[in-house]
Design a protein around this motif. Structure first.
Motif, PDB file in Angstrom:
ATOM      1  N   ARG A 108       0.833  -1.214   0.000  1.00  0.00           N
ATOM      2  CA  ARG A 108       0.000   0.000   0.000  1.00  0.00           C
ATOM      3  C   ARG A 108       0.862   1.256   0.000  1.00  0.00           C
ATOM      4  O   ARG A 108       0.542   2.239  -0.670  1.00  0.00           O
ATOM      5  N   LEU A 109       1.934   1.210   0.761  1.00  0.00           N
ATOM      6  CA  LEU A 109       2.838   2.361   0.808  1.00  0.00           C
ATOM      7  C   LEU A 109       3.482   2.591  -0.556  1.00  0.00           C
ATOM      8  O   LEU A 109       3.607   3.738  -1.001  1.00  0.00           O
ATOM      9  N   GLU A 110       3.863   1.529  -1.221  1.00  0.00           N
ATOM     10  CA  GLU A 110       4.455   1.642  -2.556  1.00  0.00           C
ATOM     11  C   GLU A 110       3.444   2.215  -3.540  1.00  0.00           C
ATOM     12  O   GLU A 110       3.773   3.099  -4.344  1.00  0.00           O
ATOM     13  N   ILE A 111       2.205   1.732  -3.475  1.00  0.00           N
ATOM     14  CA  ILE A 111       1.151   2.279  -4.347  1.00  0.00           C
ATOM     15  C   ILE A 111       0.952   3.758  -4.062  1.00  0.00           C
ATOM     16  O   ILE A 111       0.839   4.580  -4.979  1.00  0.00           O
ATOM     17  N   PHE A 112       0.931   4.121  -2.808  1.00  0.00           N
ATOM     18  CA  PHE A 112       0.751   5.522  -2.425  1.00  0.00           C
ATOM     19  C   PHE A 112       1.909   6.371  -2.936  1.00  0.00           C
ATOM     20  O   PHE A 112       1.696   7.469  -3.466  1.00  0.00           O
ATOM     21  N   ARG A 113       3.139   5.858  -2.805  1.00  0.00           N
ATOM     22  CA  ARG A 113       4.306   6.603  -3.294  1.00  0.00           C
ATOM     23  C   ARG A 113       4.226   6.812  -4.809  1.00  0.00           C
ATOM     24  O   ARG A 113       4.545   7.891  -5.309  1.00  0.00           O
ATOM     25  N   GLU A 114       3.814   5.768  -5.527  1.00  0.00           N
ATOM     26  CA  GLU A 114       3.672   5.895  -6.977  1.00  0.00           C
ATOM     27  C   GLU A 114       2.633   6.954  -7.322  1.00  0.00           C
ATOM     28  O   GLU A 114       2.824   7.758  -8.239  1.00  0.00           O
ATOM     29  N   LEU A 115       1.543   6.970  -6.588  1.00  0.00           N
ATOM     30  CA  LEU A 115       0.515   7.986  -6.838  1.00  0.00           C
ATOM     31  C   LEU A 115       1.018   9.383  -6.522  1.00  0.00           C
ATOM     32  O   LEU A 115       0.744  10.331  -7.256  1.00  0.00           O
ATOM     33  N   VAL A 116       1.740   9.505  -5.412  1.00  0.00           N
ATOM     34  CA  VAL A 116       2.262  10.812  -5.018  1.00  0.00           C
ATOM     35  C   VAL A 116       3.331  11.268  -6.016  1.00  0.00           C
ATOM     36  O   VAL A 116       3.359  12.433  -6.406  1.00  0.00           O
ATOM     37  N   ASP A 117       4.200  10.369  -6.443  1.00  0.00           N
ATOM     38  CA  ASP A 117       5.246  10.737  -7.405  1.00  0.00           C
ATOM     39  C   ASP A 117       4.629  11.135  -8.746  1.00  0.00           C
ATOM     40  O   ASP A 117       5.107  12.055  -9.412  1.00  0.00           O
ATOM     41  N   GLY A 118       3.569  10.515  -9.190  1.00  0.00           N
ATOM     42  CA  GLY A 118       2.922  10.829 -10.452  1.00  0.00           C
ATOM     43  C   GLY A 118       1.998  12.014 -10.356  1.00  0.00           C
ATOM     44  O   GLY A 118       1.650  12.635 -11.346  1.00  0.00           O
ATOM     45  N   CYS A 119       1.616  12.375  -9.187  1.00  0.00           N
ATOM     46  CA  CYS A 119       0.644  13.436  -8.979  1.00  0.00           C
ATOM     47  C   CYS A 119       1.165  14.815  -9.393  1.00  0.00           C
ATOM     48  O   CYS A 119       0.466  15.542 -10.082  1.00  0.00           O
ATOM     49  N   PRO A 120       2.358  15.268  -9.070  1.00  0.00           N
ATOM     50  CA  PRO A 120       2.797  16.609  -9.471  1.00  0.00           C
ATOM     51  C   PRO A 120       2.842  16.777 -10.975  1.00  0.00           C
ATOM     52  O   PRO A 120       2.529  17.833 -11.489  1.00  0.00           O
ATOM     53  N   GLU A 121       3.198  15.774 -11.721  1.00  0.00           N
ATOM     54  CA  GLU A 121       3.201  15.875 -13.175  1.00  0.00           C
ATOM     55  C   GLU A 121       1.789  16.116 -13.672  1.00  0.00           C
ATOM     56  O   GLU A 121       1.549  16.987 -14.506  1.00  0.00           O
ATOM     57  N   ASP A 122       0.859  15.367 -13.158  1.00  0.00           N
ATOM     58  CA  ASP A 122      -0.531  15.541 -13.571  1.00  0.00           C
ATOM     59  C   ASP A 122      -1.050  16.906 -13.138  1.00  0.00           C
ATOM     60  O   ASP A 122      -1.803  17.550 -13.858  1.00  0.00           O
ATOM     61  N   MET A 123      -0.650  17.318 -11.964  1.00  0.00           N
ATOM     62  CA  MET A 123      -1.093  18.620 -11.454  1.00  0.00           C
ATOM     63  C   MET A 123      -0.536  19.741 -12.316  1.00  0.00           C
ATOM     64  O   MET A 123      -1.233  20.727 -12.597  1.00  0.00           O
ATOM     65  N   ASP A 124       0.707  19.614 -12.734  1.00  0.00           N
ATOM     66  CA  ASP A 124       1.299  20.642 -13.594  1.00  0.00           C
ATOM     67  C   ASP A 124       0.543  20.721 -14.910  1.00  0.00           C
ATOM     68  O   ASP A 124       0.232  21.810 -15.407  1.00  0.00           O
ATOM     69  N   GLU A 125       0.208  19.584 -15.496  1.00  0.00           N
ATOM     70  CA  GLU A 125      -0.529  19.575 -16.747  1.00  0.00           C
ATOM     71  C   GLU A 125      -1.917  20.169 -16.551  1.00  0.00           C
ATOM     72  O   GLU A 125      -2.398  20.934 -17.377  1.00  0.00           O
ATOM     73  N   GLU A 126      -2.573  19.827 -15.449  1.00  0.00           N
ATOM     74  CA  GLU A 126      -3.897  20.386 -15.174  1.00  0.00           C
ATOM     75  C   GLU A 126      -3.826  21.895 -15.001  1.00  0.00           C
ATOM     76  O   GLU A 126      -4.671  22.628 -15.495  1.00  0.00           O
TER      77      GLU A 126
END
Length: 152
Positions: A108-126
């Motif tokens: 779960r922690l690994e999944i969360f880290r992957e989501l958090v690491d991918g989140c700023p890229e998506d946020m920048d695009e948004e």
């Protein structure tokens, strides 16, 4: 009541005669048997038999108590062994469950880290899309001919 030559009858205790010449002197709380002749020997044998049976009964009761004590000790040892085995089994189950939960938490922690690491890229695009004017977001409108336009 009859009289006899026993010391209790001289002391004033009553004597009760029973069949075949057997009688009892009745002092305060004690009963003394007296018999004449051949019956005296038989009574002595019966008394010794009673004493022997009494001793056997006492010995048998002691034997049974010792056997009960031994059985209780064995049962106690078996329960102690059973509870020790149950404790080991329970600890193994807890250890297995702890490992499984740790693995699940790591996943779960690994999944969360992957989501958090991918989140700023998506946020920048948004954020870039939000900052652009609406005409640029949708793209230019292109009409091929004026007659094909439905409102024309």
């Amino acid at each position: 009541m009859s009289t006899c030559s026993c010391p209790f009858s001289e002391a004033g205790y009553g004597v009760r005669e029973i069949s075949d010449g057997v009688g009892y002197c009745m002092p305060r709380t004690r009963r003394v048997l007296f018999v004449n002749g051949e019956r005296k020997r038989e009574v002595g044998m019966l008394l010794s038999l009673m004493e022997e049976l009494k001793n056997k009964l006492i010995a048998e009761k002691k034997k049974k108590l010792l056997l009960e004590l031994q059985i209780r000790e064995e049962v106690m040892q078996e329960f102690a062994q059973y509870f020790a085995e149950q404790e080991i089994y329970f600890n193994e189950c807890l250890s297995y469950e702890r490992e499984r939960l740790e693995e699940d938490a790591d996943t779960r922690l690994e999944i969360f880290r992957e989501l958090v690491d991918g989140c700023p890229e998506d946020m920048d695009e948004e954020n870039k899309l939000k900052d652009q004017p609406c005409s640029e977001q949708a793209g230019p409108l292109v009409f091929s001919s004026p007659c094909c336009h439905p409102f024309h």
